[in-house]
Design a protein around this motif. Structure first.
Motif, short mmCIF file in Angstrom:
data_model
loop_
_atom_site.label_atom_id
_atom_site.label_comp_id
_atom_site.label_asym_id
_atom_site.label_seq_id
_atom_site.Cartn_x
_atom_site.Cartn_y
_atom_site.Cartn_z
N ARG A 70 -84.14 -40.97 -116.40
CA ARG A 70 -83.74 -39.98 -117.39
C ARG A 70 -84.97 -39.48 -118.14
N GLU A 71 -84.90 -38.25 -118.64
CA GLU A 71 -86.01 -37.67 -119.40
C GLU A 71 -85.59 -37.51 -120.84
N SER A 72 -86.44 -37.99 -121.74
CA SER A 72 -86.15 -37.95 -123.16
C SER A 72 -87.13 -37.02 -123.86
N THR A 73 -86.60 -36.12 -124.70
CA THR A 73 -87.45 -35.19 -125.44
C THR A 73 -87.11 -35.25 -126.92
N TRP A 74 -87.96 -34.65 -127.74
CA TRP A 74 -87.75 -34.62 -129.19
C TRP A 74 -87.46 -36.00 -129.76
N LEU A 75 -88.38 -36.94 -129.43
CA LEU A 75 -88.30 -38.32 -129.94
C LEU A 75 -86.96 -38.98 -129.63
N GLY A 76 -86.42 -38.65 -128.46
CA GLY A 76 -85.20 -39.29 -128.02
C GLY A 76 -83.92 -38.62 -128.45
N LEU A 77 -84.02 -37.50 -129.15
CA LEU A 77 -82.82 -36.80 -129.60
C LEU A 77 -82.06 -36.18 -128.43
N PHE A 78 -82.80 -35.76 -127.41
CA PHE A 78 -82.18 -35.16 -126.24
C PHE A 78 -82.60 -35.93 -124.99
N THR A 79 -81.62 -36.34 -124.22
CA THR A 79 -81.89 -37.08 -122.98
C THR A 79 -81.04 -36.50 -121.87
N PHE A 103 -93.65 -31.48 -120.78
CA PHE A 103 -94.49 -31.49 -121.96
C PHE A 103 -93.78 -32.17 -123.13
N LEU A 104 -94.46 -33.14 -123.75
CA LEU A 104 -93.95 -33.90 -124.89
C LEU A 104 -92.66 -34.66 -124.59
N ALA A 105 -92.45 -34.96 -123.33
CA ALA A 105 -91.26 -35.72 -122.93
C ALA A 105 -91.69 -37.08 -122.38
N SER A 106 -90.74 -37.99 -122.30
CA SER A 106 -90.99 -39.32 -121.73
C SER A 106 -89.83 -39.67 -120.81
N LEU A 107 -90.06 -40.70 -119.98
CA LEU A 107 -89.03 -41.12 -119.04
C LEU A 107 -88.42 -42.45 -119.45
N VAL A 108 -87.17 -42.61 -119.08
CA VAL A 108 -86.43 -43.84 -119.30
C VAL A 108 -85.82 -44.24 -117.96
N ALA A 109 -85.91 -45.53 -117.61
CA ALA A 109 -85.34 -46.03 -116.36
C ALA A 109 -84.11 -46.87 -116.68
N VAL A 110 -83.01 -46.55 -115.97
CA VAL A 110 -81.76 -47.26 -116.18
C VAL A 110 -81.44 -48.05 -114.91
N MET A 111 -81.42 -49.38 -115.02
CA MET A 111 -81.12 -50.26 -113.89
C MET A 111 -79.68 -50.76 -113.99
N GLY A 112 -79.06 -50.97 -112.85
CA GLY A 112 -77.71 -51.51 -112.83
C GLY A 112 -76.64 -50.51 -113.20
N GLU A 113 -76.97 -49.23 -113.17
CA GLU A 113 -76.01 -48.18 -113.51
C GLU A 113 -75.12 -47.88 -112.31
N PHE A 114 -73.91 -47.42 -112.58
CA PHE A 114 -72.99 -47.02 -111.51
C PHE A 114 -72.21 -45.78 -111.90
N ASP A 115 -71.46 -45.86 -112.99
CA ASP A 115 -70.67 -44.73 -113.48
C ASP A 115 -71.34 -44.21 -114.75
N ILE A 116 -71.95 -43.03 -114.65
CA ILE A 116 -72.72 -42.50 -115.77
C ILE A 116 -71.83 -41.84 -116.83
N SER A 117 -70.51 -41.85 -116.60
CA SER A 117 -69.60 -41.23 -117.57
C SER A 117 -69.22 -42.18 -118.70
N GLY A 118 -69.53 -43.48 -118.52
CA GLY A 118 -69.18 -44.43 -119.58
C GLY A 118 -69.54 -45.85 -119.19
N ASP A 119 -69.33 -46.79 -120.10
CA ASP A 119 -69.65 -48.20 -119.87
C ASP A 119 -68.40 -48.95 -119.43
#
Length: 296
Positions: A70-79, A103-119
């Motif tokens: 995932r890509e996070s921008t604006w200090l994590g406000l938008f992902t 530009f000015l974005a960072s990446l986040v890695a999500v492991m063990g994910e399956f259904d991205i619509s909820g937990d």
């Protein structure tokens, strides 16, 4: 050829306008158990027996090396979901070079994910900030040569039954003619919608010279390099597509474990006739991967 973010991000596709294939998941052999999460690679503890037949999605824990980037921008406000990835050690994830953050974005890695619509899964996904993005120095965005990057996690991820690294192939492994499985949360067809659950599709690995001829037949003067690996059908049908970039193309070894044949890179449209998906060939990049991560 256009930007990967328009036509070249890859995602699960089965023909231009139909659904996913029948994908078979073989059980682990009885002598292979999940003894130590720290040492086992390529095992699937959640898949004890039976098959996945005819469904669009996979099942929870079926591909525990799959990573959502995932890509996070604006200090994590938008992902936003950006790409796929594959876990190779407790600190490193492989993805595509064109998945590097903007530009000015960072990446986040999500492991063990399956259904991205909820937990809703029986085990929670684990999210790690990416400390460093190591893009292959010879990456060429015009040709997608060396379209590979390593994501170094901020802290090691703890392996679990739904978080397992993939095995590396032998240096001389040749998968030509074999069926492989590609997974991701990418678009279900070219220009179509995205799924909420992890998708899987089986595709045959094609010899590079045959792949070259297929692109020429389709009227594209693309050079298939030795570092590339092609997978797909002459008549299209099944493919990866936009959103799957960086994700794994895997095969099952005789001992029941899974190994990484390639990572999703690019293509023209999705599941189009004579335009197979193009992957980065893992065996070609093993020395580079080993020099940074120590993976065998």
């Amino acid at each position: 050829m256009v930007s990967k973010h328009t036509q070249y991000h890859r995602t699960m596709v089965t023909s231009q306008n139909t659904h996913l294939c029948c994908c078979y998941t073989l059980p682990l052999p009885p002598n292979l158990t999940f003894h130590s999460p720290s040492t086992e690679c390529g095992v699937r503890p959640h898949i004890k027996s039976g098959r996945i037949v005819g469904g669009k999605g996979s099942t929870f824990g079926a591909y525990p090396w799959q990573v959502l980037v995932r890509e996070s921008t604006w200090l994590g406000l938008f992902t936003k979901n950006k790409c796929g990835g594959v876990l190779i050690t407790n600190r490193y994830v492989i993805t595509a070079a064109h998945c590097q953050p903007g530009f000015l974005a960072s990446l986040v890695a999500v492991m063990g994910e399956f259904d991205i619509s909820g937990d809703l899964e029986s085990k929670r996904a684990v999210t790690k900030n990416v400390k460093r993005v190591i893009v292959h120095r010879q990456y060429d965005p015009a040709t997608f040569e060396n379209d590979l990057a390593l994501l170094e996690l901020e802290s090691p991820v703890q392996f679990d039954t739904h978080i397992v690294p993939i095995c590396m192939p032998n240096d001389q492994a040749d998968f030509t003619g074999r069926m492989a499985t590609v997974t991701g949360w990418g678009r279900l067809k070219y220009g179509g919608g995205v799924p909420s659950v992890l998708q899987e599709v089986q595709v045959p690995i094609i010899e590079n010279s045959v792949c070259q001829e297929m692109f020429h037949t389709a009227g594209h003067n693309k050079k298939i390099l030795s570092s590339f690996l092609c997978a797909g059908y002459a008549n299209g049908q099944k493919d990866s597509c936009e959103g799957d970039s960086g994700g794994p193309l895997v095969l099952q070894r005789p001992d029941g474990r899974y190994e990484l044949a390639g990572t999703v890179s690019h293509g023209i449209k999705c599941a189009a006739p004579y335009l197979p998906g193009v992957y980065m060939r893992t065996t070609f990049y093993k020395p580079w991967l080993r020099s940074i991560t120590g993976v065998k």
